[in-house]
Design a protein around this motif. Structure first.
Motif, PDB file in Angstrom:
ATOM      1  N   ALA A   3      39.131  27.720  39.805  1.00 40.56           N
ATOM      2  CA  ALA A   3      40.341  27.073  39.290  1.00 40.56           C
ATOM      3  C   ALA A   3      41.043  27.962  38.270  1.00 40.56           C
ATOM      4  CB  ALA A   3      39.998  25.724  38.669  1.00 40.56           C
ATOM      5  N   ILE A   4      40.272  28.607  37.402  1.00 41.79           N
ATOM      6  CA  ILE A   4      40.849  29.505  36.397  1.00 41.79           C
ATOM      7  C   ILE A   4      41.502  30.702  37.088  1.00 41.79           C
ATOM      8  CG2 ILE A   4      40.288  31.087  34.510  1.00 41.79           C
ATOM      9  CD1 ILE A   4      38.108  29.086  33.688  1.00 41.79           C
ATOM     10  N   GLU A   5      40.834  31.225  38.100  1.00 42.70           N
ATOM     11  CA  GLU A   5      41.377  32.365  38.839  1.00 42.70           C
ATOM     12  C   GLU A   5      42.698  31.994  39.534  1.00 42.70           C
ATOM     13  OE1 GLU A   5      39.985  34.760  42.777  1.00 42.70           O
ATOM     14  OE2 GLU A   5      38.448  34.376  41.264  1.00 42.70           O
ATOM     15  N   LEU A   6      42.764  30.821  40.136  1.00 43.94           N
ATOM     16  CA  LEU A   6      43.991  30.381  40.796  1.00 43.94           C
ATOM     17  C   LEU A   6      45.101  30.127  39.789  1.00 43.94           C
ATOM     18  CD1 LEU A   6      42.547  27.974  43.498  1.00 43.94           C
ATOM     19  CD2 LEU A   6      43.642  30.191  43.866  1.00 43.94           C
ATOM     20  N   ALA A   7      44.755  29.553  38.646  1.00 40.96           N
ATOM     21  CA  ALA A   7      45.760  29.285  37.614  1.00 40.96           C
ATOM     22  C   ALA A   7      46.345  30.592  37.086  1.00 40.96           C
ATOM     23  CB  ALA A   7      45.149  28.471  36.482  1.00 40.96           C
ATOM     24  N   ARG A   8      45.504  31.573  36.918  1.00 40.61           N
ATOM     25  CA  ARG A   8      45.977  32.858  36.400  1.00 40.61           C
ATOM     26  C   ARG A   8      46.825  33.614  37.414  1.00 40.61           C
ATOM     27  NH1 ARG A   8      40.792  35.213  33.018  1.00 40.61           N
ATOM     28  NH2 ARG A   8      41.063  33.830  31.239  1.00 40.61           N
ATOM     29  N   SER A   9      46.639  33.345  38.689  1.00 35.04           N
ATOM     30  CA  SER A   9      47.415  34.053  39.701  1.00 35.04           C
ATOM     31  C   SER A   9      48.865  33.576  39.735  1.00 35.04           C
ATOM     32  CB  SER A   9      46.784  33.867  41.076  1.00 35.04           C
ATOM     33  OG  SER A   9      46.930  32.530  41.506  1.00 35.04           O
ATOM     34  N   LYS A  10      49.159  32.410  39.145  1.00 29.73           N
ATOM     35  CA  LYS A  10      50.502  31.842  39.177  1.00 29.73           C
ATOM     36  C   LYS A  10      51.365  32.229  37.974  1.00 29.73           C
ATOM     37  CE  LYS A  10      50.317  29.343  42.899  1.00 29.73           C
ATOM     38  NZ  LYS A  10      51.082  29.693  44.042  1.00 29.73           N
ATOM     39  N   ASN A  11      50.779  32.747  36.908  1.00 28.72           N
ATOM     40  CA  ASN A  11      51.594  33.103  35.746  1.00 28.72           C
ATOM     41  C   ASN A  11      50.990  34.303  35.028  1.00 28.72           C
ATOM     42  OD1 ASN A  11      49.583  32.265  33.862  1.00 28.72           O
ATOM     43  ND2 ASN A  11      50.256  30.160  34.094  1.00 28.72           N
ATOM     44  N   ASN A  12      51.694  34.792  34.026  1.00 27.37           N
ATOM     45  CA  ASN A  12      51.210  35.969  33.294  1.00 27.37           C
ATOM     46  C   ASN A  12      50.861  35.634  31.852  1.00 27.37           C
ATOM     47  OD1 ASN A  12      53.661  35.604  32.129  1.00 27.37           O
ATOM     48  ND2 ASN A  12      54.460  37.626  32.583  1.00 27.37           N
ATOM     49  N   GLU A  13      50.680  34.360  31.536  1.00 24.79           N
ATOM     50  CA  GLU A  13      50.394  33.972  30.155  1.00 24.79           C
ATOM     51  C   GLU A  13      49.056  34.488  29.655  1.00 24.79           C
ATOM     52  OE1 GLU A  13      50.713  29.767  30.339  1.00 24.79           O
ATOM     53  OE2 GLU A  13      52.865  29.800  30.710  1.00 24.79           O
ATOM     54  N   TRP A  14      48.143  34.743  30.542  1.00 28.12           N
ATOM     55  CA  TRP A  14      46.807  35.173  30.161  1.00 28.12           C
ATOM     56  C   TRP A  14      46.706  36.678  29.939  1.00 28.12           C
ATOM     57  CZ3 TRP A  14      44.508  38.545  33.602  1.00 28.12           C
ATOM     58  CH2 TRP A  14      45.121  38.640  34.843  1.00 28.12           C
ATOM     59  N   LEU A  15      47.755  37.426  30.296  1.00 22.57           N
ATOM     60  CA  LEU A  15      47.733  38.877  30.126  1.00 22.57           C
ATOM     61  C   LEU A  15      47.861  39.248  28.656  1.00 22.57           C
ATOM     62  CD1 LEU A  15      50.104  39.962  33.019  1.00 22.57           C
ATOM     63  CD2 LEU A  15      47.639  40.267  32.917  1.00 22.57           C
ATOM     64  N   PRO A  16      47.331  40.407  28.260  1.00 26.01           N
ATOM     65  CA  PRO A  16      47.502  40.861  26.878  1.00 26.01           C
ATOM     66  C   PRO A  16      48.982  41.039  26.538  1.00 26.01           C
ATOM     67  CG  PRO A  16      45.929  42.260  28.045  1.00 26.01           C
ATOM     68  CD  PRO A  16      46.526  41.333  29.053  1.00 26.01           C
ATOM     69  N   LYS A  17      49.328  40.875  25.275  1.00 24.69           N
ATOM     70  CA  LYS A  17      50.723  40.965  24.834  1.00 24.69           C
ATOM     71  C   LYS A  17      51.295  42.339  25.178  1.00 24.69           C
ATOM     72  CE  LYS A  17      53.564  39.903  20.866  1.00 24.69           C
ATOM     73  NZ  LYS A  17      54.042  38.560  21.069  1.00 24.69           N
ATOM     74  N   GLY A  18      52.452  42.346  25.807  1.00 22.64           N
ATOM     75  CA  GLY A  18      53.133  43.587  26.166  1.00 22.64           C
ATOM     76  C   GLY A  18      52.804  44.120  27.548  1.00 22.64           C
ATOM     77  N   LYS A  19      51.775  43.604  28.180  1.00 23.63           N
ATOM     78  CA  LYS A  19      51.358  44.106  29.501  1.00 23.63           C
ATOM     79  C   LYS A  19      52.423  43.813  30.562  1.00 23.63           C
ATOM     80  CE  LYS A  19      48.090  45.439  32.455  1.00 23.63           C
ATOM     81  NZ  LYS A  19      47.533  46.749  32.513  1.00 23.63           N
ATOM     82  N   SER A  20      52.945  42.604  30.565  1.00 23.96           N
ATOM     83  CA  SER A  20      53.960  42.222  31.546  1.00 23.96           C
ATOM     84  C   SER A  20      55.249  43.026  31.338  1.00 23.96           C
ATOM     85  CB  SER A  20      54.256  40.728  31.446  1.00 23.96           C
ATOM     86  OG  SER A  20      55.239  40.351  32.361  1.00 23.96           O
ATOM     87  N   VAL A  21      55.637  43.224  30.093  1.00 23.79           N
ATOM     88  CA  VAL A  21      56.850  43.989  29.778  1.00 23.79           C
ATOM     89  C   VAL A  21      56.681  45.443  30.220  1.00 23.79           C
ATOM     90  CG1 VAL A  21      58.298  44.826  27.896  1.00 23.79           C
ATOM     91  CG2 VAL A  21      57.464  42.487  27.867  1.00 23.79           C
TER      92      VAL A  21
END
Length: 125
Positions: A3-21
């Motif tokens: 469930a955690i793995e599926l939840a993380r696949s839908k958004n980037n909130e769990w990534l370290p700060k600045g990684k998505s940018v």
């Protein structure tokens, strides 16, 4: 755990700060290197005569789309807008805008709606 793995696949909130940018910047750096405005919100050349002709279409669009550039080529004219509406309506709005511009008596071969980093409407998933 699944469930955690599926939840993380839908958004980037769990990534370290600045990684998505950093990821997004690595994908869009090519535009600035090649001095392309497509894919960005940078304003380009706008022919005032054409803008005045399509002013009624711009008034209809209101604050949902802001004109960024009018590109004139031998094959036709392409209009680039900053789109503020829902992503799910983006394609339909682009087609409708193209029709509005043609109704104003201006040749239009394409309309591009720039949305920047937005790829979806999180509140409507």
């Amino acid at each position: 755990k699944k469930a955690i793995e599926l939840a993380r696949s839908k958004n980037n909130e769990w990534l370290p700060k600045g990684k998505s940018v950093a990821f997004h910047n690595s994908r869009t750096d090519i535009f600035s290197k090649k001095k392309l405005k497509v894919g960005s919100f940078m304003k380009g050349d706008i022919n005032i005569d054409i803008k005045n002709k399509i002013q009624s279409a711009l008034d209809v669009l209101g604050s949902s789309a802001e004109l960024l550039e009018i590109s004139e080529f031998d094959t036709g004219t392409v209009f680039r807008f900053h789109y503020h509406g829902l992503i799910k309506n983006k394609r339909g709005m682009a087609a409708w805008t193209e029709t509005l511009i043609r109704d104003c008596g201006v040749e239009c071969t394409g309309v591009v709606f720039e949305t920047g980093w937005r790829k979806r409407d999180p509140y409507y998933d």
